[in-house]
Write a protein that holds these residues in place. Structure first.
Motif, mmCIF file in Angstrom:
data_model
loop_
_atom_site.group_PDB
_atom_site.id
_atom_site.type_symbol
_atom_site.label_atom_id
_atom_site.label_comp_id
_atom_site.label_asym_id
_atom_site.label_seq_id
_atom_site.Cartn_x
_atom_site.Cartn_y
_atom_site.Cartn_z
ATOM 1 N N UNK A 96 -6.229 13.037 5.845
ATOM 2 C CA UNK A 96 -5.979 11.735 6.839
ATOM 3 C C UNK A 96 -5.376 10.573 6.092
ATOM 4 N N UNK A 97 -4.354 10.071 6.561
ATOM 5 C CA UNK A 97 -3.657 8.953 5.657
ATOM 6 C C UNK A 97 -3.600 7.479 6.729
ATOM 7 N N UNK A 98 -3.511 6.369 5.740
ATOM 8 C CA UNK A 98 -3.406 5.165 6.601
ATOM 9 C C UNK A 98 -2.057 5.012 7.029
ATOM 10 N N UNK A 99 -1.661 5.707 8.156
ATOM 11 C CA UNK A 99 -0.599 5.767 8.968
ATOM 12 C C UNK A 99 0.438 6.769 7.937
ATOM 13 N N UNK A 100 1.522 7.063 8.361
ATOM 14 C CA UNK A 100 2.330 8.097 7.782
ATOM 15 C C UNK A 100 3.314 7.303 6.652
ATOM 16 N N UNK A 101 3.205 5.937 6.756
ATOM 17 C CA UNK A 101 3.607 5.163 5.523
ATOM 18 C C UNK A 101 3.062 5.458 4.431
ATOM 19 N N UNK A 102 1.790 5.548 4.514
ATOM 20 C CA UNK A 102 0.822 5.783 3.254
ATOM 21 C C UNK A 102 1.096 7.195 2.680
ATOM 22 N N UNK A 103 1.354 8.047 3.692
ATOM 23 C CA UNK A 103 1.678 9.409 2.989
ATOM 24 C C UNK A 103 3.041 9.407 2.155
ATOM 25 N N UNK A 104 3.862 8.386 2.576
ATOM 26 C CA UNK A 104 5.162 8.438 1.605
ATOM 27 C C UNK A 104 4.904 7.797 0.309
ATOM 28 N N UNK A 105 3.763 6.647 0.313
ATOM 29 C CA UNK A 105 3.372 6.129 -0.987
ATOM 30 C C UNK A 105 2.698 7.321 -1.842
ATOM 31 N N UNK A 106 1.753 7.853 -1.151
ATOM 32 C CA UNK A 106 1.130 9.014 -2.114
ATOM 33 C C UNK A 106 1.963 10.109 -2.377
ATOM 34 N N UNK A 107 2.861 10.494 -1.818
ATOM 35 C CA UNK A 107 3.747 11.656 -2.163
ATOM 36 C C UNK A 107 4.629 11.021 -3.326
ATOM 37 N N UNK A 108 5.054 9.590 -3.260
ATOM 38 C CA UNK A 108 5.934 9.223 -4.576
ATOM 39 C C UNK A 108 4.951 9.157 -5.770
ATOM 40 N N UNK A 109 3.689 8.642 -5.565
ATOM 41 C CA UNK A 109 2.921 8.354 -6.731
ATOM 42 C C UNK A 109 2.588 9.818 -7.463
ATOM 43 N N UNK A 110 2.417 10.858 -6.635
ATOM 44 C CA UNK A 110 1.935 12.088 -7.136
ATOM 45 C C UNK A 110 3.188 12.900 -8.049
ATOM 46 N N UNK B 257 3.441 -8.594 -0.538
ATOM 47 C CA UNK B 257 3.604 -8.273 0.867
ATOM 48 C C UNK B 257 4.699 -7.333 1.032
ATOM 49 N N UNK B 258 5.724 -7.333 -0.006
ATOM 50 C CA UNK B 258 6.694 -6.127 -0.005
ATOM 51 C C UNK B 258 5.812 -4.772 -0.485
ATOM 52 N N UNK B 259 5.091 -5.010 -1.402
ATOM 53 C CA UNK B 259 4.199 -3.788 -1.663
ATOM 54 C C UNK B 259 3.380 -3.216 -0.791
ATOM 55 N N UNK B 260 2.742 -4.110 -0.010
ATOM 56 C CA UNK B 260 1.924 -3.693 1.063
ATOM 57 C C UNK B 260 2.715 -2.975 2.091
ATOM 58 N N UNK B 261 3.661 -3.612 2.467
ATOM 59 C CA UNK B 261 4.674 -3.199 3.585
ATOM 60 C C UNK B 261 4.945 -1.538 3.112
ATOM 61 N N UNK B 262 5.230 -1.437 1.826
ATOM 62 C CA UNK B 262 5.873 0.081 1.434
ATOM 63 C C UNK B 262 4.451 0.744 1.418
ATOM 64 N N UNK B 263 3.231 0.289 1.268
ATOM 65 C CA UNK B 263 2.233 0.996 1.216
ATOM 66 C C UNK B 263 1.483 1.632 2.462
ATOM 67 N N UNK B 264 1.533 0.552 3.517
ATOM 68 C CA UNK B 264 1.031 1.117 4.827
ATOM 69 C C UNK B 264 1.417 0.419 5.931
ATOM 70 N N UNK B 265 2.396 -0.711 5.774
ATOM 71 C CA UNK B 265 3.142 -1.344 6.732
ATOM 72 C C UNK B 265 1.982 -2.579 6.938
#
Lengths: 392, 392
Positions: A96-110, B257-265
């Motif tokens: 479970x992620x904090x929106x699928x925006x977070x899913x993007x962040x996590x995939x990029x990270x790993x 703010x930009x980083x936050x937006x990329x992380x989970x909107x």
């Protein structure tokens, strides 16, 4: 000398966010955002679910919780993939992620080291471009055709580069509204199985198919390195920020969990309980049918008005679901110029630029959203745009 | 060859998380976690606030919202800094985050290039070590003394390295429970103003001071490059994942703010409305007094039992607030070995290792949490530990 990181200096502030600031005024007709119609928010039902989970579970809905997510919700998501898509998915395959925006962040990270090849649809979802830019990939855009990615171009890139990730939105794509054909999905699966790239199928809109059965995921044809994103944002509520990553790759999942823990420990657990309770007490598919009926009417209103008011030199997609229409002015024209003139007429949309990896070029394309205006407002907005398009 | 990023391969899975998995059984007395006592969750009041914001604001609590956070909540946070700390803070200086864990992620993202010097208390908060590791800094640990950082050591590091960030928890530190003296805060402010590092004051526990006035922030003595983190996790609920970053540095804020937006909107907007409504309708300081009374009793129970049952060769801190006691076995002993024996006696705690940047060395230190057990359970757990400590 700047103190800031190279990654943040490369990352664009969202173009749409800047637009949304300009169009906060009430008298502007906005086709710019990607906001779901509030009809998709089952307010009273969620309110009852919230009361119920507080009464029933007490403290645990307010306490720290597990990074992977609320177990019954993970089980529900897995079961939905089994029931609706005949995919072999279990709860342990869901994060479970904090929106699928977070899913993007996590995939990029790993996955992404600076300079790694990352293939993405062109045009592609700007939130993905923004999220991935943070990890300094070498973007390899792959043209999007009417029936899905240009596979010849994709194969050339896969041959030439060690592509780590291929990012796609195969259903009612953002920004184009296009959907990959079933035949193309099969071909992509065969092609990708010969390479080591992970395929992301980001699917916020797939359930919002106006007519007929949902399409099978590309990965359901037997893709080895598969990641599917899902979200409740377009079918229940975006404000709760709940999405998920589905993958059967155990090593990838273990890294994603570590990255998620470092990012925010876990997603709002109260929201997870409340949404799960809602799902247990209501028929989600009936609710989705309701949303689809409405969006179909709004889409029809937009397409009919476009047919009536747009000149023949302006082309556009005819989506069968989702939230967007993608238009194109004649080659050589700039949609950004049209945007400036449209704002004077109090109509807003998103010029195509931010959907390209290189957003500095003038492009003739633009995105229209139809889910957040009434049909008569849509008609009026399209009429005004059509008037401005008489010069093309 | 691995496909995964260098950053994720360097990042440790949380030690505590692994411990928490082992101790899920009911019959284990756990001093391991950092869970607040559920008395800090104003359940019924939050339930009423949730009902109220749904009735009052309707759709907007479920819709997408702004990255910066719910404006009235940002204003409340700013006002609290003005009222309780006499700091010149406005709403625009506040970014609402998905817990203060996200604040760590965002600060790492916008400041740290691989190899950049990042100074951190030793021992330090393991969640910060984990979050920052993702951005591949060169950690420069600074010893933590009874009254705060060792400023001579800090100055040496600042002289030698271009330190980007100094991370601190000045109030009832995690893991030690120690608090920086007011004198040390002044000295730190003077020292730091001569260098370009940003100071993070991460402050989840500062309001939980058992007696007397809260301490002024280091930055309130006039620090130029200042970032303060706050959270509702220890005073209202951690499950909602709401925290914030406070900084008057406009360029930094814009990148965050930009980083936050990329992380989970944005962070869960429903939770932001509900918590703000709660704050408007209840006296937060009275609620905090209630939590402090309880934690003081639990802390007293632990310290009294330690005095009674621990041998003189085992030393420990005497916190005046917060959630933790930090102990040390005699030099050369390993708290990890004690942990294994303690688990056989069904008592859990956190060995010191994960609180050091180099977590592979055997250390004699350990962390005890007292907020999540009743006084008589605390006494029994400490009695068992004391018995195991007879060999020292």
């Amino acid at each position: 000398m700047t103190q800031f990181s190279e990654r943040i200096l490369k990352t664009p502030a969202s173009f749409i966010r800047e637009i949304l600031k300009v169009i906060q005024k009430d008298d502007i007709i906005s086709f710019a955002g990607g906001l779901p119609n509030p009809v998709s928010f089952p307010k009273e039902a969620l309110k009852q679910s919230m009361e119920r989970v507080i009464d029933q579970y007490g403290d645990e809905v307010f306490q720290y919780s597990s990074t992977e997510g609320y177990q019954p919700l993970r089980e529900w998501v897995a079961k939905r993939y089994r029931d609706e898509y005949q995919m072999d998915v279990q709860a342990e395959d869901i994060l479970i992620t904090t929106g699928s925006q977070q899913a993007l962040d996590l995939m990029g990270k790993v996955l992404i080291n600076p300079g790694d090849a990352l293939a993405i649809e062109e045009p592609g979802y700007l939130g993905a471009i923004q999220a991935f830019t943070m990890f300094e990939p070498d973007f390899c855009p792959v043209p999007l055709l009417d029936d899905g990615l240009d596979l010849d171009k994709l194969e050339l890139i896969l041959e030439k580069r060690n592509v780590k990730l291929l990012y796609t939105v195969p259903n009612f794509q953002n920004p184009t509204g296009l959907t990959y054909s079933v035949e193309k999905r099969k071909q992509m699966c065969e092609l990708l199985n010969r390479y080591s790239a992970y395929l992301i199928e980001d699917d916020p809109y797939g359930q919002l198919k106006f007519e007929g059965e949902v399409f099978p995921y590309i990965s359901s044809f037997g893709l080895k390195k598969s990641v599917v994103f899902g979200t409740i944002s377009k079918i229940i509520t975006p404000g709760m920020r709940l999405g998920w990553i589905c993958t059967k790759d155990r090593e990838l999942m273990s890294h994603l969990v570590t990255a998620k823990q470092a990012a925010d420990l876990h997603s709002n657990i109260f929201a997870q309980y409340a949404v799960y309770d809602y799902l247990m007490n209501h028929e989600l598919n009936e609710h989705i049918d309701h949303i689809k009926d409405l969006y179909k009417k709004q889409s029809d209103a937009m397409l009919q008005a476009m047919k009536e008011f747009f000149p023949d030199s302006v082309s556009y997609t005819m989506p069968k679901g989702g939230m967007f229409v993608w238009g194109s002015l004649p080659e050589g024209e700039s949609s950004l110029k049209l945007f400036d003139r449209a704002m004077e007429e109090k109509v807003a949309f998103v010029p195509g630029n931010p959907f390209y990896v290189d957003d500095t070029k003038a492009v003739p394309t633009f995105r229209l959203n139809y889910t957040n205006s009434e049909p008569e407002v849509i008609r009026e907005g399209i009429r005004r745009l059509g008037k401005l398009m008489e010069i093309y």
